[in-house]
Design an enzyme around this catalytic site. Structure first.
Site, mmCIF file in Angstrom:
data_model
loop_
_atom_site.group_PDB
_atom_site.id
_atom_site.type_symbol
_atom_site.label_atom_id
_atom_site.label_comp_id
_atom_site.label_asym_id
_atom_site.label_seq_id
_atom_site.Cartn_x
_atom_site.Cartn_y
_atom_site.Cartn_z
ATOM 1 N N LEU A 33 41.413 46.414 17.685
ATOM 2 C CA LEU A 33 42.086 45.241 17.101
ATOM 3 C C LEU A 33 43.439 44.932 17.735
ATOM 4 O O LEU A 33 44.170 45.827 18.148
ATOM 5 C CB LEU A 33 42.282 45.462 15.595
ATOM 6 C CG LEU A 33 41.005 45.622 14.767
ATOM 7 C CD1 LEU A 33 41.356 45.668 13.279
ATOM 8 C CD2 LEU A 33 39.996 44.529 15.032
ATOM 9 N N HIS A 34 43.729 43.635 17.762
ATOM 10 C CA HIS A 34 45.025 43.138 18.235
ATOM 11 C C HIS A 34 45.397 41.940 17.364
ATOM 12 O O HIS A 34 44.626 41.560 16.457
ATOM 13 C CB HIS A 34 44.954 42.762 19.719
ATOM 14 C CG HIS A 34 43.784 41.906 20.065
ATOM 15 N ND1 HIS A 34 43.661 40.596 19.650
ATOM 16 C CD2 HIS A 34 42.655 42.173 20.771
ATOM 17 C CE1 HIS A 34 42.546 40.085 20.093
ATOM 18 N NE2 HIS A 34 41.886 41.026 20.769
ATOM 19 N N ALA A 35 46.521 41.326 17.669
ATOM 20 C CA ALA A 35 47.015 40.233 16.807
ATOM 21 C C ALA A 35 46.028 39.069 16.718
ATOM 22 O O ALA A 35 46.012 38.345 15.716
ATOM 23 C CB ALA A 35 48.367 39.752 17.324
ATOM 24 N N HIS A 37 42.713 39.282 16.447
ATOM 25 C CA HIS A 37 41.779 39.591 15.348
ATOM 26 C C HIS A 37 42.469 39.394 13.992
ATOM 27 O O HIS A 37 41.874 38.885 13.045
ATOM 28 C CB HIS A 37 41.322 41.052 15.407
ATOM 29 C CG HIS A 37 40.478 41.403 16.600
ATOM 30 N ND1 HIS A 37 40.918 42.212 17.612
ATOM 31 C CD2 HIS A 37 39.213 41.052 16.919
ATOM 32 C CE1 HIS A 37 39.964 42.349 18.510
ATOM 33 N NE2 HIS A 37 38.912 41.665 18.121
ATOM 34 N N LYS A 149 38.885 32.127 21.516
ATOM 35 C CA LYS A 149 38.982 32.839 22.794
ATOM 36 C C LYS A 149 37.569 33.005 23.384
ATOM 37 O O LYS A 149 37.363 32.879 24.583
ATOM 38 C CB LYS A 149 39.658 34.191 22.530
ATOM 39 C CG LYS A 149 39.307 35.321 23.458
ATOM 40 C CD LYS A 149 40.089 35.262 24.728
ATOM 41 C CE LYS A 149 39.916 36.460 25.632
ATOM 42 N NZ LYS A 149 38.625 37.077 25.677
ATOM 43 N N GLN A 153 30.754 31.668 22.524
ATOM 44 C CA GLN A 153 30.194 32.430 21.391
ATOM 45 C C GLN A 153 30.307 31.614 20.099
ATOM 46 O O GLN A 153 29.369 31.545 19.294
ATOM 47 C CB GLN A 153 30.939 33.763 21.262
ATOM 48 C CG GLN A 153 30.644 34.519 19.984
ATOM 49 C CD GLN A 153 31.264 35.901 19.973
ATOM 50 O OE1 GLN A 153 30.721 36.802 20.566
ATOM 51 N NE2 GLN A 153 32.386 36.077 19.299
ATOM 52 N N SER A 185 42.944 40.298 24.151
ATOM 53 C CA SER A 185 41.553 40.757 24.214
ATOM 54 C C SER A 185 41.564 42.272 24.153
ATOM 55 O O SER A 185 42.471 42.915 24.711
ATOM 56 C CB SER A 185 40.941 40.304 25.545
ATOM 57 O OG SER A 185 39.771 41.045 25.815
ATOM 58 N N ARG A 187 39.774 44.097 25.776
ATOM 59 C CA ARG A 187 39.566 44.596 27.153
ATOM 60 C C ARG A 187 40.850 44.592 27.982
ATOM 61 O O ARG A 187 40.873 45.184 29.063
ATOM 62 C CB ARG A 187 38.467 43.781 27.837
ATOM 63 C CG ARG A 187 37.093 44.075 27.239
ATOM 64 C CD ARG A 187 35.965 43.433 28.028
ATOM 65 N NE ARG A 187 34.685 43.964 27.610
ATOM 66 C CZ ARG A 187 33.803 43.321 26.830
ATOM 67 N NH1 ARG A 187 34.073 42.122 26.383
ATOM 68 N NH2 ARG A 187 32.650 43.887 26.515
HETATM 69 O O1 PAF Z 1 33.457 38.693 19.313
HETATM 70 C C1 PAF Z 1 33.092 39.846 19.031
HETATM 71 O O2 PAF Z 1 33.902 40.761 18.849
HETATM 72 C C2 PAF Z 1 31.612 40.145 18.924
HETATM 73 O O3 PAF Z 1 30.877 39.457 19.882
HETATM 74 C C3 PAF Z 1 31.047 39.924 17.507
HETATM 75 C C4 PAF Z 1 31.129 38.453 17.110
HETATM 76 C C5 PAF Z 1 31.822 40.765 16.506
HETATM 77 C C6 PAF Z 1 29.565 40.344 17.454
HETATM 78 O O4 PAF Z 1 29.407 41.688 17.768
#
Ligand code: PAF
Length: 272
Positions: A33-35, A37, A149, A153, A185, A187
């Site tokens: 997690l980061h800001a 999220h 971001k 998706q 991110s 990553r």
């Molecule tokens: O964006 C994400 O972190 C993932 O793709 C998600 C939506 C939690 C599904 O695993």
């Protein structure tokens, strides 16, 4: 904040809140997690009375050569951050809860899921659509929040929810950026100090494409010059279909994905 690991416990808690007349928000995450999220948790918290945050590194959205094993995992730290941000419950299932033996069903969003990221990571949106469908059906929230971001998706999830008649409002949360523009991110933690210094060039070049100062091709060449290993795509697309823009009156977005060493960064921006 309660922590639950089974679908039955999750459903029991949500049913209790429903019985008390409360609305429910969902924020699916893979942790690390980061800001960015936490802003999604705040968004869900502003819109609903109880927020379920999920923590599950979903194996089916990673190809065998990708970073599933090295993906950042620190459950205690993530739980503390969810709690501070206002989540009422963290759902942290194990893979066998989400994919028990014999699990055979996949959700495929055609066309939208096949372009851009879908071209370079063919397994990705099948894994995402399948796990998000499961999380939505397990928690049955009023609202679910996903970051812009990961713009494609978000589009894939909106389409899936519409097509499968899942009764939930999908909300996009704004991208949170570091001071130098780099989109937050999980990553980013993989980047060396030298790579971290180069990384904001992705945002900078997308910004210049969005402003009409650069073509996508020139932006791609700039990234290579800046030290990116390769550029998967920089593309100006229709904001809804994600097809290359043909009608200048339609709303558009520039999206990009590029490799800095072994780390793949993605970002996107709306074009005014
Ligand atoms: O964006 C994400 O972190 C993932 O793709 C998600 C939506 C939690 C599904 O695993």
């Amino acid at each position: 904040m309660q922590i639950v690991r089974t679908i039955a416990d999750l459903r029991r808690c949500v049913a209790q809140w429903r019985a008390e007349g409360m609305s429910v928000g969902l924020v699916p995450t893979m942790g690390g997690l980061h800001a960015g999220h936490l802003s999604l948790v705040h968004e869900a918290d502003n819109r609903t009375e109880r927020v379920v945050a999920t923590l599950f590194v979903n194996p089916t959205q990673f190809a065998p050569n990708e970073d599933f094993d090295s993906y950042p995992r620190d459950e205690a730290a993530d739980a503390a951050m969810f709690e501070d941000a206002g989540a009422a419950l963290m759902f942290a299932p194990t893979p066998d809860v989400m994919y028990p033996d014999g699990h055979a069903t996949k959700v495929i969003v055609e066309e939208l899921g096949a372009v851009l990221e879908g071209e370079f990571r063919p397994q990705f949106f099948v894994g995402v659509a399948t796990i998000v469908t499961k999380l939505l059906l397990q928690s049955l929230p009023d609202v679910a929040v996903f970051g812009e971001k990961d713009y494609q998706q978000l589009c894939v999830i909106r389409t899936m929810v519409r097509d499968l008649d899942i009764p939930v409002e999908i909300v996009g949360g704004e991208t949170v950026r570091e001071a130098d523009g780099l989109a937050m991110s999980s990553r980013n933690a993989y980047l060396s100090p030298q790579q971290r210094a180069i990384a904001p060039a992705l945002y900078d070049n997308l910004r210049r494409v969005a402003a009409g100062e650069l073509t996508a091709k020139a932006a791609s060449a700039n990234l290579s010059d800046a030290g990116f290993l390769s550029v998967d795509y920089i593309s100006v697309c229709d904001s809804e279909t994600l097809q290359p823009v043909t009608d200048p009156r339609r709303s558009a977005r520039v999206l990009g994905a590029a490799w800095l060493g072994k780390t793949r960064l993605i970002d996107n921006l709306a074009i005014d």
